[in-house]
Design an enzyme around this catalytic site. Structure first.
Site, PDB file in Angstrom:
ATOM      1  N   LYS A  83       1.005  -1.113  -0.382  1.00  0.00           N
ATOM      2  CA  LYS A  83       0.660  -0.058  -0.589  1.00  0.00           C
ATOM      3  C   LYS A  83       1.006   1.083  -0.020  1.00  0.00           C
ATOM      4  CE  LYS A  83      -3.985   1.041   2.601  1.00  0.00           C
ATOM      5  NZ  LYS A  83      -5.017   0.654   3.524  1.00  0.00           N
TER       6      LYS A  83
HETATM    7  C1  E4P Z   1      -8.260   0.628   3.893  1.00  0.00           C
HETATM    8  O1  E4P Z   1      -7.510   0.903   3.077  1.00  0.00           O
HETATM    9  C2  E4P Z   1      -7.590   2.397   4.844  1.00  0.00           C
HETATM   10  O2  E4P Z   1      -6.947   2.236   5.577  1.00  0.00           O
HETATM   11  C3  E4P Z   1      -9.475   2.539   5.265  1.00  0.00           C
HETATM   12  O3  E4P Z   1     -10.701   2.284   5.262  1.00  0.00           O
HETATM   13  C4  E4P Z   1      -9.232   3.577   5.876  1.00  0.00           C
HETATM   14  O4  E4P Z   1     -11.234   3.893   7.326  1.00  0.00           O
HETATM   15  P1  E4P Z   1     -11.016   5.284   8.188  1.00  0.00           P
HETATM   16  O5  E4P Z   1     -11.390   6.052   7.549  1.00  0.00           O
HETATM   17  O6  E4P Z   1     -12.283   4.343   8.819  1.00  0.00           O
HETATM   18  O7  E4P Z   1      -9.190   5.277   8.973  1.00  0.00           O
END
Ligand code: E4P
Length: 214
Positions: A83
């Site tokens: 990522k």
């Molecule tokens: C996923 O890849 C993201 O990091 C995550 O969904 C972020 O979610 P949030 O906005 O609830 O922190």
């Protein structure tokens, strides 16, 4: 639509995996911090549970650092997806990692143009964030529709991971739009199970069964 679980909590991942409802996992530094353990240990354990698609996020801000981290994370398991943030350095890293056959998930996508650029750089996945857009009164589903349309128009193979999901309705709407994946927190996954008529139906069947076996 594939469903990933958005957590670094290994117990939650195991429970969801045993139900047969998840196809992968996404983590981020906040989720790792909440799990109380380090990234490498956590990714190692997750890779012993799920078959594929486990996103682990790099924290370097320069492409070289991201690539170095990515190569280290790939030693844990071939199931790992790297990522990277939606920055110029993140896209440089995406381009190089894609050349090396390493899958990437470009995260923190808040516009369709960002998704297009990430796809051009060779991203395997893009992660547009719904909840955080809703939080600032911006229509998150329009973003998913736009990305879907652009990727369809040009037969772009990059898959859309709907992220920052906050409710079962988010998941439903992403599925209706035709997003490839929704990454869903454990709590929301459990909420997707519930329907009062299911509970009433089970209770009635059990009562009727008891009456029939006198
Ligand atoms: C996923 O890849 C993201 O990091 C995550 O969904 C972020 O979610 P949030 O906005 O609830 O922190």
């Amino acid at each position: 639509m594939k469903i990933f679980i958005d957590t670094a909590n290994v117990d939650e991942i195991r429970q969801a995996w045993d139900l047969g409802i998840i196809d992968g996992v996404t983590t981020n530094p906040t989720l790792i911090m909440k799990s109380g353990r380090d990234l490498v240990t956590t990714l190692k354990e997750i890779s012993e549970i799920v078959d594929d698609c486990i996103s682990g996020e790099v924290i370097s801000m320069d492409a070289e650092g991201m690539i170095r981290e990515a190569r280290e994370l790939m030693k844990i398991s071939k199931k790992i997806v790297i990522k990277v943030p939606m920055t110029k350095e993140g896209l440089k890293a995406t381009k190089q990692l894609s050349k090396e056959g390493i899958r990437t998930n470009v995260t923190l996508i808040f516009s369709a143009n960002q998704a297009l650029l990430a796809a051009k750089a060779g991203a395997t996945y893009v992660s547009p964030f719904l909840g955080r857009l809703d939080d600032i009164s911006q229509e998150s589903l329009i973003l998913i529709e736009d990305i879907k349309q652009i990727f369809t128009n040009y037969e772009i193979k990059t898959e859309i991971i709907c992220a920052s999901i906050r409710s079962p309705l988010h998941v439903l709407n992403c599925a209706k739009i035709g997003a490839d994946i929704a990454t869903v927190p454990y709590k929301t996954l459990m909420e997707m199970f519930n329907h009062p008529l299911t509970d009433i139906g089970i209770e009635r069947f059990l009562q009727d069964y008891a009456k029939s076996v006198k």
